[in-house]
Design a protein around this motif. Structure first.
Motif, PDB file in Angstrom:
ATOM      1  N   LEU A 113       3.456  -7.602   3.266  1.00  0.00           N
ATOM      2  CA  LEU A 113       2.713  -6.519   2.733  1.00  0.00           C
ATOM      3  C   LEU A 113       1.460  -7.315   2.476  1.00  0.00           C
ATOM      4  O   LEU A 113       0.155  -6.675   2.711  1.00  0.00           O
ATOM      5  N   THR A 117      -2.503  -6.406   4.209  1.00  0.00           N
ATOM      6  CA  THR A 117      -3.662  -6.339   3.500  1.00  0.00           C
ATOM      7  C   THR A 117      -4.705  -7.296   3.598  1.00  0.00           C
ATOM      8  O   THR A 117      -6.042  -6.893   3.881  1.00  0.00           O
ATOM      9  N   SER A 171       1.676  -2.110  -3.856  1.00  0.00           N
ATOM     10  CA  SER A 171       0.639  -2.307  -3.075  1.00  0.00           C
ATOM     11  C   SER A 171      -0.679  -1.955  -3.473  1.00  0.00           C
ATOM     12  O   SER A 171      -0.864  -1.241  -4.367  1.00  0.00           O
TER      13      SER A 171
END
Length: 537
Positions: A113, A117, A171
């Motif tokens: 993740l 990003t 997130s």
């Protein structure tokens, strides 16, 4: 255990395979702390694996040296073997299912993740954006550590004793699947999530509530009957600006957004609001702006109020109107109402859980329960969430904030397209057209027509009976794709005439059905007049 055939071979091999199988399962749980998840197929596959190897072992010990499948008297009749070779339940199938039902190495999802990003930002060549993401990632990590330390909240992606791997991860940036627009921070699925799976448990003792506010600010200062929003706003300002680094809630305060990140309409300028001319959002926004200012002055800022009475608790340099707006920005966008409480509903800001974004299509709601099982309760409360639908890995998790129109959620800082609950509230009331009121209106008017108005014709002969049924204003939500059936029923009632009743009492009529053609025509004429008066110049 009794042996079969007098040899004891089956007994020994069965125990050996069972022990080996369970050691394999336990190794999945403990070696390197790998996470795992049981599938309903796993016991079945283990049984088939055991049967297969027991049969193979028995065949090795049959009297015939060629291991052919014959009985001991050599008559050639085939004995039944219950093993499965290579088909369903075979060793390859077992291994495949076992791999599918074992989790990933802990930390794999979070690393993936973060890489995604930062990968999106790499092409922007903006060091400040990368730094901001790093700060958010650090704040997320501190929040997780705080929840684990202070509330014993299990958020690891590895299994623990009696705990399954936590299925969600924070997130820093999420995207709405329907609009493909950014939806800020949110929670994503680390793995596939099943319907009705328990997603989180957060102790109520870690939440911001009126109870926590009175405890933090003083029960002798904050009265028990104070509005929940006002009390919680005061605690938020104290934790964020007064205590700062010393606050117990510091890790939680660090992930709360600034006003410009949420951008609710009550923080907009007059120029910005002008773009929404004709929308009910303007009236709601201006009403909220007046309400916030009045409550701030009445509770804190005016002479003799809390800032003057308790300057050590409510220092004016921190309890400013700007910080008051920040507090309400977070309250409106993040606070939830917990309904399953013994004392009734409780408004709460729930750390971590309030990162979950809203979807009008979700049927999942955060709620509270007493900690413990059916036999023993501790008396403590916790916030829980069960999902109403399944999610795939990397999908964003949603809950419902309730059936809200865009005019309502605009105060929370966002709007939804499409929104099945988008509506405009239409206010309807019974016109008090008694003889006395009609005569008074005519006497106050200088119009020539008013002097020749037929008072009997203008007054409502059924007014008293209607007022017994309903007094005051009634609001009806009108949606773009739905008929306002409830409003039409109410209009049929208030537009009734003696000709429609034919001597019957009003309560005897079935208003979901058409009363008369004249009644329906009067309703439509009333709606057209109201629209023309409101929107057509």
């Amino acid at each position: 255990m009794r042996s079969f055939g007098g040899s004891g071979v089956l007994h020994v091999q069965t125990n050996a395979v069972i022990i080996a199988s369970w050691l394999l399962v336990l190794s999945l749980k403990n070696i390197n702390h790998h996470s795992y998840a049981f599938s309903p197929l796993l016991p079945h596959l283990l049984s088939n694996y055991i049967i297969k190897h027991v049969n193979e072992g028995n065949m090795k010990h049959l009297p015939n040296k060629d291991n052919s499948n014959r009985n001991s008297n050599g008559n050639g009749n085939s004995n039944s073997i219950i093993g499965m070779a290579g088909g369903e339940g075979g060793e390859s199938e077992w291994a495949k299912a076992l791999m599918e039902n074992s989790g990933s190495v802990p930390g794999t999802f979070d690393k993936e993740l973060q890489a995604r990003t930062k990968g999106k930002l790499a092409g922007l060549n903006d060091p400040s954006a990368t730094k901001k993401v790093d700060q958010k990632l650090s704040a997320n990590a501190r929040l997780i550590q705080w929840l684990q330390k202070e509330g014993d909240v299990y958020l690891d992606d590895a299994s623990g004793w009696g705990e399954a791997p936590h299925p969600m991860a924070i997130s820093t940036e999420t995207v709405d699947e329907l609009t493909n627009e950014s939806s800020g921070r949110g929670l994503l699925a680390r793995r596939n999530i099943n319907q009705e799976e328990e997603l989180l448990k957060i102790p109520l003792s870690l939440c911001i509530t009126k109870k926590s506010a009175r405890k933090a600010l003083g029960t002798d200062i904050i009265p028990p009957d104070i509005n929940e929003y006002l009390a919680m706003a005061c605690q938020l300002i104290r934790e964020k600006f007064v205590l700062g680094e010393e606050s117990f809630y510091k890790p939680y305060m660090d992930v709360l957004p600034e006003v410009n990140e949420v951008n609710p309409t009550f923080t907009w300028s007059e120029e910005d609001l002008a773009f929404l001319e004709g929308s009910p959002v303007i009236a709601a926004t201006k009403s909220m702006q007046r309400k916030l200012r009045n409550e701030y002055n009445t509770l804190l800022a005016d002479e003799g109020k809390l800032c003057d009475q308790y300057p050590d608790v409510f220092p004016r340099e921190y309890f400013t109107y700007e910080n008051w707006v920040w507090a309400f920005t977070n309250l409106f966008s993040r606070a939830i109402r917990l309904r399953n409480m013994k004392q009734g509903e409780t408004l709460a800001m729930v750390p971590y859980a309030d990162l979950i974004n809203h979807s009008p299509y979700s049927g999942a709601y955060l709620d509270a329960r007493e900690v413990g099982d059916w036999l023993f309760k501790t008396g403590e409360k916790e916030v829980i969430l069960y999902e109403d639908c399944g999610y795939r890995r990397m999908e964003q998790i949603y809950v419902s904030y309730g059936p809200k129109s865009n005019a309502a959620v605009a105060l929370d800082g966002f709007a939804l397209v499409p929104n099945p609950f988008n509506s405009v509230d239409v206010t309807v009331s019974i016109a008090a057209r008694s003889k006395e009121m009609v005569m008074a209106q005519n006497s106050n008017s200088s119009s020539l027509l008013s002097s020749i108005v037929d008072v009997e014709g203008s007054a409502d002969p059924l007014l008293e009976e209607k007022m017994e049924f309903q007094k005051g204003w009634v609001e009806f939500p009108c949606c773009a794709d739905q008929n306002p059936t409830e409003m039409l029923e109410y209009l049929r009632f208030i537009m009734m005439t003696p000709e429609d009743t034919m001597g019957m009492p009003l309560q005897d009529f079935d208003y979901p059905r058409t009363i008369s053609a004249a009644n329906e025509a009067a309703i439509l004429h009333y709606i057209i007049e109201a629209i023309q008066e409101r929107f057509i110049v």
